[in-house]
Enzyme design. Structure first.
Site, PDB file in Angstrom:
ATOM      1  N   GLY A 216      -1.758   6.901  -2.165  1.00 20.88           N
ATOM      2  CA  GLY A 216      -3.060   6.772  -1.522  1.00 20.88           C
ATOM      3  C   GLY A 216      -3.844   5.570  -2.001  1.00 20.88           C
ATOM      4  O   GLY A 216      -5.069   5.537  -1.875  1.00 20.88           O
ATOM      5  N   THR A 217      -3.173   4.568  -2.561  1.00 20.81           N
ATOM      6  CA  THR A 217      -3.846   3.372  -3.050  1.00 20.81           C
ATOM      7  C   THR A 217      -2.902   2.184  -2.957  1.00 20.81           C
ATOM      8  O   THR A 217      -1.696   2.348  -2.738  1.00 20.81           O
ATOM      9  CB  THR A 217      -4.304   3.559  -4.515  1.00 20.81           C
ATOM     10  OG1 THR A 217      -5.093   2.433  -4.901  1.00 20.81           O
ATOM     11  CG2 THR A 217      -3.119   3.671  -5.450  1.00 20.81           C
TER      12      THR A 217
ATOM     13  N   HIS B  43       0.857  -1.186   0.000  1.00 18.97           N
ATOM     14  CA  HIS B  43       0.000   0.000   0.000  1.00 18.97           C
ATOM     15  C   HIS B  43       0.890   1.232   0.000  1.00 18.97           C
ATOM     16  O   HIS B  43       1.674   1.450   0.925  1.00 18.97           O
ATOM     17  CB  HIS B  43      -0.918   0.016   1.223  1.00 18.97           C
ATOM     18  CG  HIS B  43      -1.868   1.182   1.221  1.00 18.97           C
ATOM     19  ND1 HIS B  43      -3.113   1.143   0.619  1.00 18.97           N
ATOM     20  CD2 HIS B  43      -1.745   2.441   1.730  1.00 18.97           C
ATOM     21  CE1 HIS B  43      -3.719   2.300   0.763  1.00 18.97           C
ATOM     22  NE2 HIS B  43      -2.915   3.106   1.422  1.00 18.97           N
ATOM     23  N   CYS B  44       0.802   2.020  -1.072  1.00 20.16           N
ATOM     24  CA  CYS B  44       1.647   3.204  -1.221  1.00 20.16           C
ATOM     25  C   CYS B  44       0.958   4.400  -0.573  1.00 20.16           C
ATOM     26  O   CYS B  44      -0.140   4.799  -0.993  1.00 20.16           O
ATOM     27  CB  CYS B  44       1.919   3.483  -2.700  1.00 20.16           C
ATOM     28  SG  CYS B  44       3.037   4.870  -2.980  1.00 20.16           S
ATOM     29  N   VAL B  45       1.600   4.974   0.446  1.00 21.69           N
ATOM     30  CA  VAL B  45       1.010   6.111   1.150  1.00 21.69           C
ATOM     31  C   VAL B  45       0.979   7.341   0.258  1.00 21.69           C
ATOM     32  O   VAL B  45      -0.002   8.102   0.253  1.00 21.69           O
ATOM     33  CB  VAL B  45       1.804   6.387   2.448  1.00 21.69           C
ATOM     34  CG1 VAL B  45       1.229   7.596   3.178  1.00 21.69           C
ATOM     35  CG2 VAL B  45       1.779   5.173   3.350  1.00 21.69           C
TER      36      VAL B  45
END
Length: 340
Positions: free
Chosen positions: A192-193, A187-189
């Site tokens: 955001g997805t 999950h890439c901060v």
């Protein structure tokens, strides 16, 4: 009432008004994601804007060689566009795959077509009812998932305790997205997805563009410091500080690019590499064996060309296939392109 409490009340009232106008701001997670996106865009604009503001030689070069600046700005815009495209893309959720399978089954589940054909007999005319069924096999999601696991696997062991859906191999529940993701990577901060089956390729190309833009910007900063190092000291100090942060970002991007390149060539995900011993279907497989690898060329082709297909789900390899993959390479294997 103190000044702090008055400011706090004013901020809360402003946030309430914004939430009514922009419903997406009501969710703290989405608000944080939007804040990170805005911060990333501002950073890009600041680094490039200061460069054109201070570097007068670059402006003069633009007048003589407009193509140079045009290509640089084109890369800048393309990187930001790729960022928002990747951030807005779906990683491939299990629920979406189930919905797509149900819609496909519904479209192929045609009602029986009854055609009446006359047939002669001694008693007169007869009509024979002939039913034409669609030749496509209708398969349920549970059956599809069970076929990807070894025989004897229980559906109860494959069911996600949060989504209550059967997970195919390589799927994982993301607590940030609160959904099960197909071929979950991470999950890439900043985006955001999640990064998964359907957007991993877009994520890799975004990292490529970001790395190229960061490298080019570093070169321009170094050129500025070479020419203007003896001029205004505060400009040199600011540009040096920005160059240091850019260099750190470049190192991180290069390592990330190489890491995901390795994952692509071996058909792995970040989650599978980091948590290999904790993943049930990978526990009995040797460390240096890549169970889902189909060869370098096939891995690259599937990653670039077949990842957008939501039905491109991979079954677990059999014991014979795992043994074949664990066999050491020989000279004959290289001649026959076994690694490809």
């Amino acid at each position: 009432m103190t000044i702090m409490s008055m400011c706090r009340n004013a901020c809360s009232r402003a946030l309430d008004r914004c939430s009514h106008v922009f419903p997406c701001l009501a969710d703290p997670a989405r608000r944080s994601s939007l804040g990170l996106k805005a911060a990333l865009v501002i950073l890009h604009v600041v680094y490039v804007g200061i460069l054109f503001l201070f570097y007068s030689e670059l402006v003069e070069r633009t007048k003589k060689e407009p193509w140079y600046t045009f290509v640089y700005l084109l890369l800048f815009v393309a990187t930001l566009v790729q960022y928002f495209v990747t951030a807005g893309s779906s990683p491939g959720y299990v629920l979406d795959a189930m919905r797509a399978l149900n819609e496909s089954n519904a479209s192929h589940r045609k009602p029986s077509m009854i055609s009446k054909q006359p047939a002669s007999s001694k008693n007169g005319g007869l009509t024979l009812d002939m039913e034409n069924q669609s030749g496509r096999n209708i398969i349920s999601w549970t059956k599809l998932v069970l076929d990807m696991y070894p025989s004897g696997t229980s559906v109860r062991n494959l069911t996600c305790i949060y989504c209550n859906v059967e997970q195919p191999p390589r799927a994982k529940h993301c607590h940030d997205c609160d959904q099960c993701v197909l071929q979950f990577d991470h999950h890439c901060v900043w985006l955001g997805t999640c990064i998964g089956l359907r957007n991993h390729c877009r994520f890799w190309w975004y990292i490529c563009g970001e790395t190229a833009l960061c490298l080019w910007t570093c070169i321009l900063y170094i050129e500025y410091l070479k020419v203007n190092i003896t001029r205004a000291w505060w400009k040199g100090a600011l540009m040096m500080l920005l160059l240091i942060t850019l260099s750190i970002s470049l190192i991180f991007l290069l390592l990330l690019l190489l890491f995901h390149g390795y994952l692509i060539l071996t058909n792995q995900t970040t989650y599978e590499l980091v948590r290999r011993r904790r993943i049930q279907y990978l526990r009995g497989i040797p460390e240096r064996v890549y169970p889902f690898s189909k060869g370098l060329c096939h891995n690259v082709y599937n990653f670039c060309c077949a990842q957008t297909d939501i039905y491109n789900l991979e079954r677990l390899p059999t014991a014979v296939e795992v043994e074949e993959k664990s066999r050491p390479y020989t000279c004959l294997d290289f001649l026959t392109c076994r690694c490809c």
